[in-house]
Write an enzyme that holds these catalytic residues in place. Structure first.
Site, short mmCIF file in Angstrom:
data_model
loop_
_atom_site.label_atom_id
_atom_site.label_comp_id
_atom_site.label_asym_id
_atom_site.label_seq_id
_atom_site.Cartn_x
_atom_site.Cartn_y
_atom_site.Cartn_z
N ASP A 55 2.80 3.03 -1.26
CA ASP A 55 1.34 2.89 -1.14
C ASP A 55 0.79 2.08 -2.31
O ASP A 55 1.35 2.10 -3.41
CB ASP A 55 0.70 4.28 -1.09
CG ASP A 55 -0.71 4.24 -0.54
OD1 ASP A 55 -1.10 3.20 0.04
OD2 ASP A 55 -1.44 5.24 -0.68
N ASN B 153 -0.99 2.91 11.28
CA ASN B 153 -1.21 1.52 10.81
C ASN B 153 -1.54 0.55 11.95
O ASN B 153 -2.07 -0.54 11.71
CB ASN B 153 0.00 0.99 10.02
CG ASN B 153 0.13 1.58 8.63
OD1 ASN B 153 1.24 1.67 8.08
ND2 ASN B 153 -0.97 2.01 8.02
C1 FPP Z 1 0.77 0.54 1.85
O1 FPP Z 1 -0.16 -0.15 1.09
C2 FPP Z 1 1.77 -0.36 2.41
C3 FPP Z 1 1.92 -0.64 3.73
C4 FPP Z 1 1.07 -0.04 4.76
C5 FPP Z 1 2.93 -1.60 4.21
C6 FPP Z 1 4.21 -1.67 3.45
C7 FPP Z 1 5.04 -2.70 4.12
C8 FPP Z 1 5.69 -3.70 3.51
C9 FPP Z 1 5.73 -3.90 2.05
C10 FPP Z 1 6.40 -4.72 4.38
C11 FPP Z 1 7.43 -4.09 5.27
C12 FPP Z 1 8.62 -4.91 5.35
C13 FPP Z 1 9.88 -4.47 5.56
C14 FPP Z 1 11.01 -5.39 5.38
C15 FPP Z 1 10.16 -3.09 5.96
P1 FPP Z 1 -1.70 -0.16 1.52
O2 FPP Z 1 -1.95 -1.44 2.25
O3 FPP Z 1 -2.03 1.07 2.29
O4 FPP Z 1 -2.36 -0.18 0.12
P2 FPP Z 1 -3.80 0.43 -0.29
O5 FPP Z 1 -3.71 1.92 -0.10
O6 FPP Z 1 -3.89 0.06 -1.74
O7 FPP Z 1 -4.81 -0.25 0.57
#
Ligand code: FPP
Length: 249
Positions: free
Chosen positions: A21, A69
């Site tokens: 996260d 998501n």
């Molecule tokens: C959370 O940060 C992250 C995600 C929802 C996505 C994570 C996915 C990747 C890094 C790419 C996946 C790729 C592979 C190869 C599996 P957020 O966007 O919720 O952050 P925030 O809480 O700060 O808004």
């Protein structure tokens, strides 16, 4: 002595699960778009896989895309799918070279076809890896998984493949998408929030939880080793008393 050297090899977590996260906030704090945060998140994934491999952790599960998501803006969803496809295709040689096999959990049917095809290709290509199993949770949520398992069990009961009396914890576990993967010993969440967000609810029954304020793109080898060392400082009692555990040793 480095953090890696401090890790007790006899008390390793066999399985670490991570709620990655903080990509969005990492990007925002730098005046960048959320996509930049996710792109940087890929480098952090690579570092975590390398660190897990060095520490001899056998299973690493990453919460890459939750069922919830799908409700994000269409552009961000498409960006994440494209990034996943790009990353797994580009990194397949790295994964193979390092003995990493890919597995996925979640509702693969909901993934766009190009993403499903790339994922299946990567799973096939890396199947020989025996050092680390990297489990990607994609279109995954625990409530979805448990409802899907209940549906499959009911279907098999109706068809006479199993009796209602056969249903127990072990059988239910075998109907989950994590079948064959040991339960996580350690669950890490980055980004400062302290919740489980519909992730591996059944499987984390006895996991140790570790929360860190570090945003996922900043998470690196040392951060993973710190989490493992913290885990090794805990007493896992599984409902027993400390005295019982001492007596058993
Ligand atoms: C959370 O940060 C992250 C995600 C929802 C996505 C994570 C996915 C990747 C890094 C790419 C996946 C790729 C592979 C190869 C599996 P957020 O966007 O919720 O952050 P925030 O809480 O700060 O808004």
């Amino acid at each position: 002595m480095s953090l890696l050297e401090k890790i007790d090899r006899d008390r390793l977590p066999a399985h670490i699960a991570i709620i990655m996260d903080g990509n969005g906030r990492w990007a925002k704090s730098r005046g960048l778009g959320r996509g930049e945060g996710h792109r940087e998140g890929i480098s952090a994934i690579k570092r975590a896989v390398e660190a897990a491999s060095k520490a001899s952790v056998r299973y690493l599960t990453l919460y890459a895309f939750s069922t919830e998501n799908w409700n994000r803006p269409t552009d961000e969803v498409k960006g994440l799918m494209d990034l996943m496809v790009y990353a797994i295709s580009k990194e397949t040689p790295f994964l193979k070279k390092n003995g990493v096999s890919i597995r996925s959990i979640g509702d693969k049917n909901r993934l766009p076809e190009y993403a499903r095809t790339a994922l299946e290709e990567c799973i096939r290509e890396t199947a020989g890896g025996v050092r680390v199993t990297l489990v990607l949770a994609l279109s995954y949520s625990s409530k979805w998984e448990l409802a899907a398992a209940a549906k499959k069990i009911a279907n098999d009961a109706v068809k006479g493949y199993l009796q209602v009396e056969d249903i127990n914890e072990e059988l239910l576990g075998n109907y989950l998408t994590t079948c064959g993967i040991p339960d996580p010993d350690l669950l890490i969440r980055t980004g400062g929030e302290q919740r489980i967000s519909n992730f591996l609810l059944w499987q984390c029954a006895y996991a140790e939880f570790y929360f860190t304020d570090i945003f996922w793109p900043d998470f690196g080898e040392e951060a993973l080793y710190k989490a493992i060392l913290n885990y090794q400082g805990r007493e896992r009692r599984y409902g027993k008393t400390s005295e019982q555990l001492e007596f058993e040793q």
